[in-house]
Design a protein around this motif. Structure first.
Motif, short mmCIF file in Angstrom:
data_model
loop_
_atom_site.label_atom_id
_atom_site.label_comp_id
_atom_site.label_asym_id
_atom_site.label_seq_id
_atom_site.Cartn_x
_atom_site.Cartn_y
_atom_site.Cartn_z
N LYS A 347 0.74 -1.24 -0.13
CA LYS A 347 0.08 0.04 -0.02
C LYS A 347 0.95 1.19 -0.06
O LYS A 347 0.62 2.06 -0.79
CB LYS A 347 -0.87 0.06 1.18
CG LYS A 347 -2.13 -0.93 1.09
CD LYS A 347 -2.87 -1.29 2.37
CE LYS A 347 -3.30 -0.13 3.14
NZ LYS A 347 -3.99 -0.49 4.35
N GLU A 348 1.88 1.31 0.96
CA GLU A 348 2.64 2.50 0.82
C GLU A 348 3.64 2.42 -0.57
O GLU A 348 3.50 3.78 -0.87
CB GLU A 348 3.65 2.20 2.04
CG GLU A 348 3.33 2.43 3.47
CD GLU A 348 4.25 1.89 4.51
OE1 GLU A 348 5.47 1.95 4.28
OE2 GLU A 348 4.07 2.05 5.73
N MET A 349 4.01 1.55 -1.09
CA MET A 349 4.79 1.78 -2.39
C MET A 349 3.89 2.10 -3.41
O MET A 349 4.20 2.88 -3.99
CB MET A 349 5.25 0.29 -2.49
CG MET A 349 6.55 -0.19 -1.69
SD MET A 349 7.08 -1.67 -1.82
CE MET A 349 7.89 -1.63 -3.41
N GLN A 353 4.63 5.36 -5.33
CA GLN A 353 5.14 5.56 -6.56
C GLN A 353 3.76 6.35 -7.65
O GLN A 353 4.01 5.89 -8.83
CB GLN A 353 5.37 4.18 -7.11
CG GLN A 353 6.62 3.47 -6.42
CD GLN A 353 7.18 2.28 -6.73
OE1 GLN A 353 6.82 1.82 -7.94
NE2 GLN A 353 7.59 1.71 -5.88
N GLY A 354 3.00 6.69 -6.96
CA GLY A 354 1.79 7.16 -7.87
C GLY A 354 1.08 6.23 -8.65
O GLY A 354 0.16 6.79 -9.66
N HIS A 361 -3.46 3.35 -14.38
CA HIS A 361 -4.56 2.29 -13.92
C HIS A 361 -4.10 0.92 -13.58
O HIS A 361 -5.03 -0.29 -13.65
CB HIS A 361 -5.45 2.31 -15.26
CG HIS A 361 -6.25 3.50 -15.59
ND1 HIS A 361 -6.93 3.92 -16.59
CD2 HIS A 361 -6.09 4.74 -14.79
CE1 HIS A 361 -7.64 5.07 -16.48
NE2 HIS A 361 -7.12 5.80 -15.17
N ALA A 362 -2.91 0.68 -13.00
CA ALA A 362 -2.47 -0.48 -12.63
C ALA A 362 -1.56 -0.49 -11.78
O ALA A 362 -0.75 0.63 -11.50
CB ALA A 362 -2.09 -1.63 -13.81
N ILE A 363 -1.48 -1.52 -10.82
CA ILE A 363 -0.55 -1.55 -9.63
C ILE A 363 0.54 -2.53 -9.94
O ILE A 363 0.23 -3.83 -10.12
CB ILE A 363 -0.94 -1.50 -8.27
CG1 ILE A 363 -1.80 -0.28 -8.03
CG2 ILE A 363 0.21 -1.95 -7.21
CD1 ILE A 363 -2.42 -0.51 -6.79
N VAL A 364 1.96 -2.38 -10.23
CA VAL A 364 3.00 -3.49 -10.54
C VAL A 364 4.07 -2.89 -9.58
O VAL A 364 4.74 -1.89 -9.84
CB VAL A 364 3.40 -3.35 -12.06
CG1 VAL A 364 4.17 -4.70 -12.17
CG2 VAL A 364 2.18 -3.34 -13.00
N LEU A 382 -5.37 -5.59 -2.90
CA LEU A 382 -5.05 -4.29 -3.45
C LEU A 382 -6.00 -3.90 -4.47
O LEU A 382 -6.50 -2.74 -4.62
CB LEU A 382 -3.93 -4.02 -4.16
CG LEU A 382 -2.55 -4.14 -2.94
CD1 LEU A 382 -1.36 -4.24 -3.51
CD2 LEU A 382 -2.84 -3.12 -1.86
N VAL A 383 -6.65 -5.09 -5.29
CA VAL A 383 -7.78 -4.81 -6.32
C VAL A 383 -8.87 -4.31 -5.60
O VAL A 383 -9.51 -3.18 -6.01
CB VAL A 383 -7.63 -5.94 -7.07
CG1 VAL A 383 -9.09 -5.92 -7.96
CG2 VAL A 383 -6.73 -6.65 -7.89
N GLU A 384 -9.20 -4.84 -4.53
CA GLU A 384 -10.38 -4.37 -3.69
C GLU A 384 -10.13 -2.94 -3.13
O GLU A 384 -11.31 -2.06 -3.17
CB GLU A 384 -10.61 -5.30 -2.42
CG GLU A 384 -10.94 -6.74 -2.55
CD GLU A 384 -11.09 -7.82 -1.55
OE1 GLU A 384 -10.67 -7.18 -0.42
OE2 GLU A 384 -11.15 -8.80 -1.69
#
Length: 581
Positions: A347-349, A353-354, A361-364, A382-384
């Motif tokens: 969550k913090e990262m 990292q914006g 529109h994605a988290i990687v 994280l999707v939730e």
């Protein structure tokens, strides 16, 4: 009731409001109508699932040949290995086939093999096939894996092994299929089954049924095999529910009968797992499997080795089964601790990292300390939270290995295929996948995925959709009405618990609760005040407590009967307040 606009934004979700419903229709019937069930025969079939729907339709392509090969191997006493997977679906599928073959011939040389999640990874692998052949295997049947194993199938044939593949995952995009002695798959292009969305355990149960009929020479398989097949339905229900397969069609039948039979299941491991899961006596439901039993079974593959879970369901006697069940519970507690740690870091990262900002529109993400067996669960969390497809990977310095979860309408498998120039290996389906990326390629891979997602996901789709079945008045909420809704069980993907909308409710009481006071307990009063206040709970939303007190809201949730007070209770999904919160 009047018709309302298609979309409304709540505090956490985008509401899909119901259309008009006839006056005077009972709550259960309004729910059925909202889900497209209006024909009396279709309603009867839905409310009273028929086991013949699973046992009597046209057989899966390849299933008769698979049954023949297994029967011949059993008769000739050729060593058979069931090659499984380390999740609940693979564990239960392995156990189903083991029990049926051992019932046919208790002395049959039947064993199982499941790869180590971290050391070997998913699916058939050349080293395991060579090792099994050296140890004397002559027939290998895969469950819940193998449909993409073209090279491994060629090796098996070269080594003189008869390989049967049973699977339900997506086949290779290039259309190549393994050169196996038989392939049983419900969704192969050009060979689709009437119901192509079976779980791996559902496919295995059908193979077991046809094997039993083959050796019996009749559809009447006798008492021993009939009993073991009924017990196998409990395992198939676990695999189907835990693999989040849609609970309609044949899956609904499997889940219905498997759950109904679970309390009386003769499998010692099932009873030991029920005991440690704290489910109590009485009829089990999909929630028990999905949130209590399933995580304990998955913990074996994530934190240890899935062979412990397979032993639980196959060879373990009473004391050993109890010991294994306790071990799985302990592993699951460890998994929960690791999950919480990774979630907070991720969550913090993501924020730093914006990746939670508009236009991304994605988290990687990657981290050297993340447990690769747990990142998939954290992806789902994280999707939730952020409504974005998410990929989390463990970086060992040379390669990054991890998992992905997606949102409705965006195929993560398709995204990986688009970015495959940056990937060593990948596999999965629209909503979940696994992949390996070279560490020095990670940044390019992450940007490629985020760019693809940002291009193909509209901003409004980042807020999760909440589909509402019907609007309801407070006076309609009674224990008898809620009990009628239980006829729609089992609930899960494709058949979620009904969601109802109550308008113009006033929050007259709001207080945090739970061990760490994370949750919110509410009392809601309708405008007319003709009914007692409705008790409600909203999980994980205690931070909104002060802002919600005395507010007038529209509220969406699912109706339950409280276990302690035996009064109606609303489990809140979302609220909408005039003026915002």
């Amino acid at each position: 009731m009047e018709s309302y606009p298609a979309d409304v934004k709540g505090l956490t979700k985008r509401w899909r409001l119901p259309g008009a419903t006839p006056e005077g229709m009972e709550l259960r019937d309004r729910i059925l109508q909202a889900r497209g069930l209006t024909d009396p025969e279709a309603i009867e079939a839905f409310l009273s699932p028929d086991l013949h729907e699973v046992t009597e339709p046209a057989p899966l392509a390849g299933i008769e040949e698979a049954a023949r090969i297994l029967a011949d191997s059993l008769e000739a006493h050729r060593p058979i290995v069931i090659y499984g997977d380390y999740d609940v679906d693979g564990i239960t599928a392995t156990s189903i086939l083991w029990h049926v073959m051992k019932t046919i011939d208790p002395e049959a040389p039947v064993s199982s093999y499941v790869p180590h999640r971290l050391e070997e990874g998913y699916g058939l692998n050349p080293e395991a096939i060579r090792s099994l052949a050296e140890d004397g295997a002559r027939t290998i049947i895969s469950v819940d894996c193998g449909i993409t194993a073209v090279e491994e199938a060629a090796l098996a044939r070269e080594l003189g092994l008869e390989l049967i593949i049973t699977d339900h995952h997506r086949a290779r995009d290039d259309g190549r299929l393994p050169d196996a002695a038989a392939i049983v798959h419900p969704g192969l292009p050009g060979q689709e089954h009437d119901f192509p969305e079976l779980a791996g355990a559902g496919v295995a149960w059908k193979v077991a049924l046809h094997l039993a009929r083959h050796v019996s020479g009749s559809s009447d398989v006798g008492a021993s095999l009939r009993n073991i097949l009924m017990d196998g339905l409990c395992l198939a229900a676990m695999g189907t529910i835990a693999d989040v397969m849609p609970l309609y069609g044949e899956n609904r039948v499997i889940a219905h009968y498997g759950l109904r039979h679970m309390e009386g299941c003769r499998n010692t491991g099932v009873q030991s797992l029920l005991d440690v899961s704290g489910t109590g006596s009485g009829k089990q439901d999909a929630q028990v499997v999905g949130f209590r039993m399933g995580p304990r079974l998955n913990a074996a593959g994530r934190m240890g080795h899935a062979r412990d879970a397979i032993e639980l369901f196959t060879t373990a006697d009473g004391p050993r089964a109890d010991e294994l069940a306790r071990t799985l519970s302990s592993l699951n507690r460890k998994r929960q601790e690791v999950e919480r740690s990774i979630l907070e870091q991720a969550k913090e990262m993501a924020v730093e990292q914006g990746m939670t900002e508009p236009g991304r529109h994605a988290i990687v993400l990657r981290h050297p300390d993340w447990h690769p067996g747990v990142v998939g669960i954290v992806c789902s969390r994280l999707v939730e939270l952020y409504g974005r497809p998410t990929i989390l990977m463990q970086d060992d310095g040379g390669q990054c290995r991890g998992s992905a979860r997606s949102i409705n309408g965006y195929s993560i498998h398709g995204a990986l295929a688009h970015c495959e120039e940056h990937i060593v290996t990948y596999g999965g389906h629209d909503m979940a996948a696994g992949m390996t990326v070279e560490s020095n390629c990670f940044d390019d891979f992450a940007e490629a995925i985020i760019s693809h997602a940002s291009e193909h996901i509209a901003p409004q789709d980042l807020m999760p959709e909440l589909k509402i079945d019907t609007e309801i008045m407070r006076l309609e909420i009674t224990n008898s009405a809620i009990m009628q809704l239980t006829e729609l069980r089992p609930f899960g993907r494709g058949n979620p618990a009904p969601r109802v909308l109550l308008r113009d409710m006033t929050i007259i009481h709001a207080v945090p609760f739970g061990k760490t006071s994370d949750h919110l307990k509410l009392k809601l009063k309708d405008e007319a005040g003709a009914a007692p206040p409705l008790e409600a709970i909203w999980w994980g939303q205690a931070e909104r407590c002060d802002a919600l007190r005395s507010r007038q809201v529209n509220v969406v949730g699912k109706l339950e009967i409280d276990d302690y007070s035996r009064r109606p209770c609303l489990v809140v999904d979302d609220l909408a307040c005039e003026g915002g919160v």
